[in-house]
Write an enzyme that holds these catalytic residues in place. Structure first.
Site, PDB file in Angstrom:
ATOM      1  CB  THR A   1      -0.913   0.027   1.240  1.00  0.00           C
ATOM      2  OG1 THR A   1      -0.108  -0.213   2.414  1.00  0.00           O
ATOM      3  CG2 THR A   1      -1.990  -1.044   1.157  1.00  0.00           C
TER       4      THR A   1
ATOM      5  N   GLY B   1      17.501 -11.347   3.634  1.00  0.00           N
ATOM      6  CA  GLY B   1      16.621 -12.037   2.710  1.00  0.00           C
ATOM      7  C   GLY B   1      15.372 -12.605   3.332  1.00  0.00           C
ATOM      8  CB  ALA B   2      14.310 -13.034   6.758  1.00  0.00           C
TER       9      ALA B   2
ATOM     10  CB  SER C   1      13.261  -4.064   6.289  1.00  0.00           C
ATOM     11  OG  SER C   1      13.478  -2.885   5.555  1.00  0.00           O
ATOM     12  CB  SER C   2      18.519  -7.254   6.251  1.00  0.00           C
ATOM     13  OG  SER C   2      18.427  -7.752   4.922  1.00  0.00           O
TER      14      SER C   2
ATOM     15  CD  GLU D   1      16.271  -0.681  -1.419  1.00  0.00           C
ATOM     16  OE1 GLU D   1      15.782  -1.810  -1.425  1.00  0.00           O
ATOM     17  OE2 GLU D   1      17.211  -0.346  -0.690  1.00  0.00           O
TER      18      GLU D   1
ATOM     19  CG  ASP E   1      10.640  -1.976   3.991  1.00  0.00           C
ATOM     20  OD1 ASP E   1       9.631  -2.251   4.654  1.00  0.00           O
ATOM     21  OD2 ASP E   1      10.977  -2.605   2.971  1.00  0.00           O
TER      22      ASP E   1
ATOM     23  CE1 TYR F   1       7.911  -4.357  -2.852  1.00  0.00           C
ATOM     24  CE2 TYR F   1       8.448  -2.777  -4.575  1.00  0.00           C
ATOM     25  CZ  TYR F   1       8.043  -3.048  -3.290  1.00  0.00           C
ATOM     26  OH  TYR F   1       7.766  -2.005  -2.435  1.00  0.00           O
TER      27      TYR F   1
END
Length: 394
Positions: A36, A125-126, A129-130, A171, A183, A235
C-alpha cells in the site's frame, strides 16, 4: 554482545583504533498494510529488536571504505569507493547499498569520505528489511561523522522523514529496487512498545500503543528461509500494475479508490489489473480497522484482519509462496489468532498473533509441518516493538 559493540570491535580490529561513533538501525515487521505504501496508502509496521550497526571514522579524501562482519566472524571489504565518481549501478552486490546512500548524500552536500564497519543480526533475505536497516544505519553514520546528528540542533539538518526519502531514492535510483517508503520510515521512526500508523501520502504518523504482554499475546516471526529480493522482477511488476490501474481509473494513486467505489472501479479494469486493485483498496481498509481496534485496547481481536490480508496477498496480489502459505496455515491450525506473510513477498517471513499459552504449540506445529513437507526448518522467534535508528553508546 550487541551489534553496536560487534561493529566497534571489528572496526578496531581492522583500523587499530576505536571508531569515532556507532549508529544502528532496526529491521522491521509490517503488522499489516502490504504493498500500500507506493500507492499512497496506509501501513502499520514496528521495529524489530534486531539491528544493523555502522561504526565509523571520517576521512578527508572523499573515499568510502566499507567492511561487513559476517555471521562466521569473517570480514568482507568493499574496496575504496570514490564518492565523487559514484553513479547508479556502478557498484554491485552488498556494497551497492552503502554506495547508494553516499551517492544521495553527495547531492545534498555531504560528500566527505569515511571508514565504516557494519555488523548486525537482522536476518538477510527474510523480508525483515535488512537492506533498509543497513542503508539507514549508514546514512546516520555518514551524517553523524559530518557533524549532523538526527534530532540534534544542527541548523538545516534533515529530519527523519527527509532521511527516509533519501534512503528511498538510493534504493530506487542507485540499487534499482522500486521500493516504497514503508521500510525506511519504519526503521527510522518507530518507537518502543508501539506500531507506527503511517499515512504515506500526507506523511502523518501516529505511534499506536501495542501492549502485547498486557494482552497476553505474542508476535511469532516465521522466517521460511526462502530469500527474496526487491531488485528482482515480481515486486516491480506489481508496482507497475498498480500505477497503470490508477492511470486507467483517472486517479493519482489507488489510495483514492474507496471501498464503496471498488466494484465500479474493478468493472473498468482489465482482468490482470483488477485483483491488484482489490488487494490495495481492501488492505488500506484493513489497516484502518486494525488501528481502530488497537485504539480501543482490543489487540487480541485483530487476528481475522491478518488472516484476510494473507488471503488477499495470496489470491489477489499473488506474492505468496508454498512455504509462506504453509507457515500461515499450520500456525492457524495450531491455534494462532491470525497469521499472514509480511514484507514484499516471493519468500521471506510470515507472522502469527499467538496467545502466550499457545506459543510453543504453534511454534512446534509450524516446524513439524515444514519437516513433514521435506522443507528446510524455518527460523522462528518472537518480536516486540523496539526503538528506531539512532546513535549508540559503546
Amino acid at each position: 554482545m550487541s551489534p553496536a559493540t560487534d561493529a566497534a570491535e571489528a572496526f578496531h580490529r581492522i583500523h587499530g583504533r576505536a571508531p569515532a561513533g556507532v549508529w544502528s538501525a532496526p529491521g522491521r515487521v509490517n503488522l499489516i498494510g502490504e504493498h500500500t505504501d507506493y500507492n499512497d496508502g496506509f501501513v502499520l509496521p514496528f521495529a524489530l529488536p534486531h539491528r544493523l550497526a555502522a561504526a565509523g571514522t571520517p576521512r578527508e579524501d572523499g573515499v568510502l571504505n566499507v567492511a561487513t562482519l559476517g555471521d562466521d566472524g569473517q570480514l568482507q571489504q568493499s574496496g575504496p569507493l570514490e564518492i565523487a565518481s559514484l553513479e547508479p549501478r556502478s557498484v554491485a552486490g552488498w556494497a551497492a547499498y552503502p554506495a547508494g546512500v553516499a551517492w544521495v548524500l553527495r547531492d545534498h552536500g555531504y560528500a566527505a569520505g569515511a571508514d565504516l564497519v557494519i555488523a548486525g543480526d537482522v536476518p538477510s533475505g527474510a523480508g525483515l528489511s535488512s537492506s533498509h536497516a543497513l542503508e539507514c544505519a549508514v546514512t546516520l553514520a555518514l551524517l553523524g561523522l559530518a557533524g549532523v546528528e538526527v534530532d540534534g540542533d544542527t541548523p538545516g539538518a534533515p529530519d527523519r522523514a527527509q532521511i527516509a526519502l533519501w534512503v528511498q531514492r538510493s534504493e530506487n535510483d542507485y540499487v534499482g529496487a522500486p521500493t516504497g517508503l514503508l521500510d525506511q520510515t519504519a526503521s527510522l521512526c518507530c518507537t518502543e512498545s508501539c506500531v507506527l500508523f503511517l499515512d504515506v501520502r500526507s506523511g502523518e504518523m501516529e505511534q499506536v500503543p501495542f501492549p502485547l504482554a498486557e494482552a497476553g499475546v505474542r508476535i511469532l516471526i516465521m522466517d521460511t528461509r526462502t530469500k527474496h529480493s526487491h531488485a528482482e522482477g515480481g515486486y516491480g511488476e506489481r508496482r507497475r500494475g498498480t500505477e497503470r490501474a490508477a492511470e486507467l481509473l483517472g486517479v493519482k494513486a489507488l489510495r483514492d479508490v474507496t471501498l464503496e467505489g471498488l466494484p465500479a472501479a474493478l468493472a473498468q479494469l482489465p482482468d490482470e489489473l483488477a485483483p491488484l486493485v482489490r488487494h490495495v483498496v481492501t488492505e488500506n481498509q484493513r489497516v484502518l480497522d486494525v488501528v481502530a481496534l488497537l485504539r480501543q485496547d482490543k489487540l487480541a481481536e485483530i487476528g481475522p484482519y491478518l488472516d484476510a490480508s494473507h488471503v488477499s496477498m495470496r489470491d489477489d496480489y499473488r506474492i505468496s509462496t508454498t512455504e509462506l502459505d504453509l507457515a500461515v496455515d499450520s500456525a492457524r491450525s495450531a491455534g494462532a489468532l491470525g497469521a499472514r506473510m509480511t514484507g514484499g513477498g516471493f519468500g521471506g517471513s510470515a507472522i502469527a498473533l499467538v496467545r502466550e499459552a499457545d506459543l510453543e504449540t504453534v511454534r512446534s506445529a509450524v516446524e513439524t509441518a515444514f519437516e513433514s513437507a521435506g522443507l528446510r526448518r524455518p527460523r522462528t522467534f518472537t518480536a516486540v516493538p523496539s526503538r528506531g535508528a539512532g546513535r549508540d553508546e559503546v
